[in-house]
Design a protein around this motif. Structure first.
Motif, PDB file in Angstrom:
ATOM      1  N   ASP A  81      -2.467 -11.753 -19.577  1.00 20.28           N
ATOM      2  CA  ASP A  81      -2.041 -11.254 -18.271  1.00 20.28           C
ATOM      3  C   ASP A  81      -3.076 -10.243 -17.806  1.00 20.28           C
ATOM      4  N   TYR A  82      -3.632 -10.485 -16.647  1.00 24.08           N
ATOM      5  CA  TYR A  82      -4.676  -9.594 -16.132  1.00 24.08           C
ATOM      6  C   TYR A  82      -4.034  -8.602 -15.164  1.00 24.08           C
ATOM      7  N   ARG A  83      -3.264  -7.705 -15.763  1.00 24.13           N
ATOM      8  CA  ARG A  83      -2.560  -6.707 -14.961  1.00 24.13           C
ATOM      9  C   ARG A  83      -3.219  -5.350 -15.142  1.00 24.13           C
ATOM     10  N   PRO A  84      -3.384  -4.606 -14.052  1.00 21.66           N
ATOM     11  CA  PRO A  84      -3.938  -3.252 -14.205  1.00 21.66           C
ATOM     12  C   PRO A  84      -3.016  -2.423 -15.110  1.00 21.66           C
ATOM     13  N   ASP A 100      -7.450  -4.938 -17.147  1.00 14.12           N
ATOM     14  CA  ASP A 100      -7.675  -6.205 -16.462  1.00 14.12           C
ATOM     15  C   ASP A 100      -9.151  -6.613 -16.408  1.00 14.12           C
ATOM     16  N   ARG A 101      -9.995  -5.923 -17.144  1.00 12.41           N
ATOM     17  CA  ARG A 101     -11.431  -6.149 -17.019  1.00 12.41           C
ATOM     18  C   ARG A 101     -11.988  -6.998 -18.162  1.00 12.41           C
ATOM     19  N   GLY A 117      -6.133 -12.173 -11.408  1.00 12.82           N
ATOM     20  CA  GLY A 117      -6.208 -10.725 -11.512  1.00 12.82           C
ATOM     21  C   GLY A 117      -7.327 -10.196 -12.375  1.00 12.82           C
ATOM     22  N   ALA A 118      -8.073 -11.076 -13.046  1.00 10.60           N
ATOM     23  CA  ALA A 118      -9.166 -10.609 -13.903  1.00 10.60           C
ATOM     24  C   ALA A 118     -10.269  -9.980 -13.065  1.00 10.60           C
ATOM     25  N   ARG A 119     -10.842  -8.921 -13.605  1.00 13.03           N
ATOM     26  CA  ARG A 119     -11.972  -8.260 -12.951  1.00 13.03           C
ATOM     27  C   ARG A 119     -13.180  -8.388 -13.859  1.00 13.03           C
TER      28      ARG A 119
END
Length: 390
Positions: A109-112, A115-116, A138-140
């Motif tokens: 899960d790319y949640r803040p 997320d990087r 959501g990935a950075r």
């Protein structure tokens, strides 16, 4: 200027008779000086029997052949695991690295704030391209610049913090052959709770990589370079981590009841949970031939031989006033030496016309392997010097 070497020794570290027997397993070496192993390794003659057997299987088809095929698939995966210093069941194979990397990235899960994905501009284009695609979830993607051709490990370490989910780095750069300090990056990533994904395609089979000792979380690579195989890639997942990951990009063979042909109610154990759909066994069976030959030599001897050959390239390049792009420190170079020569792509073509084979990716890339000799390196460098008028 020619740097002399004992003609009876391939590189000071392998028995001459054993080395000659190894060379005899690779018919390509009879036709040319082949130093393009960092792109595609030579195929051993034993592959011909595998192909003939496969045709016989297709010609006389019986469905129960799948039992033997699954044994072959598992044997190849466990052979790769052994090469990596990993336990059986911790490696799974598929068609290519991209397919396996997507499965890995689909686990998260790319949640803040975490997320990087941190990577480097010396990574092969696969990783940043796929990482960019995961921005929709959501990935950075954070690509650390280097100015090349060597890794800026200080900059990489500085960018790994509590916002980092994954650190995706190559064991060695495809463009320069420079290796990275994995122990340093693993320590930093784990200190802040991030996982390390290593792209070892450019090194596995030429440079030792002990995944257990290093504590790396995930390693990907493939067969068609230094492993002298074809058309198959592998994924290692740290055993104590695998059970906590559930890929969204998946297939029926990742289930706990796959081979019963009933609907699975959970995940398969170990790395098998990263399998996809119905596998294609031929490429693993082909690749087993080369891997067995390399295992018979041993990765320590392979590395020593490789360093002797690449050192000869460095010595000859210095004598011919050819600019070396790769690191000269043996602890920081992989199996390839990259040279900066004028009109490099055209020079590569002219060398190929003389049956002197290397590759070009911005630089002239010279990649000798365990079956090559110092005499072959000298013959190649003689031809290169002639082409350059030096």
């Amino acid at each position: 200027m020619r740097v002399s070497a004992p003609a009876t020794h391939p590189a000071r570290c392998l028995d001459a008779a054993a080395h000659a027997a190894l060379r005899a397993e690779f018919p390509l070496l009879e036709t040319c000086v082949y130093l393009g192993n960092n792109s595609t390794g030579a195929a051993p003659r034993g592959v011909e029997r595998v192909l003939a057997d496969h045709w016989a299987t297709l010609r006389d088809w019986r469905d129960d052949v799948w039992q033997g095929w699954h044994v072959g698939l598992d044997r190849y995966a466990d052979s790769v695991a052994a090469l990596l210093g990993a336990p059986p069941g911790s490696v799974v194979t598929d068609a290519n690295l991209s397919t396996l990397l997507v499965r890995v990235l689909s686990c998260f899960d790319y949640r803040p704030p975490r997320d990087r994905i941190v990577t480097t501009d010396l990574e092969y284009p696969t990783v940043p391209f796929i990482g960019t695609a995961f921005r929709r979830y959501g990935a950075r993607l954070d690509v650390v610049g280097t100015g090349g051709p060597r890794f800026d490990e200080d900059a990489l370490e500085a960018r790994i913090d509590e916002r980092t989910l994954l650190v995706c780095v190559p064991h060695a750069s495809f463009s320069s052959g420079a290796t990275i300090d994995l122990a340093r990056l693993v320590a930093r990533a784990h200190a802040v709770g991030a996982l390390v994904v290593v792209d070892a395609f450019q090194t596995v089979g030429a440079v030792p990589l002990d995944v257990t000792a290093l504590g790396v979380d995930i390693v990907l690579g493939g067969a068609h370079k230094w492993l002298c195989g074809a058309g198959t890639a592998f994924l290692y997942v740290r055993p104590d981590l695998a059970g906590r990951l559930e890929p969204a990009a998946t297939g029926w063979q990742a289930g706990d009841r796959a081979l019963t042909f009933r609907v699975s109610t959970g995940w398969a154990a170990g790395a098998q949970r990263f399998a996809g759909g119905t596998p294609y066994p031929l490429t693993s069976l082909i690749s087993q031939v080369g891997l067995d030959l390399l295992a018979g030599v041993g990765i320590g001897a392979i590395r020593a031989h490789s360093l002797a050959l690449t050192q000869r390239v460095l010595d000859r390049a210095a004598a011919a006033d050819v600019t070396v792009v790769s690191p000269t420190d043996p602890d920081r170079r992989g199996g390839v030496v990259c040279l900066d020569v004028p009109d490099g792509e055209e020079v590569k073509r002219r060398l190929a016309a003389r049956n002197m084979i290397c590759t070009w990716r911005g630089w002239l890339r010279v990649g000798p392997h365990v079956y090559n000799t110092l005499d072959e390196v000298d013959a190649f460098m003689d031809a290169l010097s002639e082409e350059l008028g030096r």
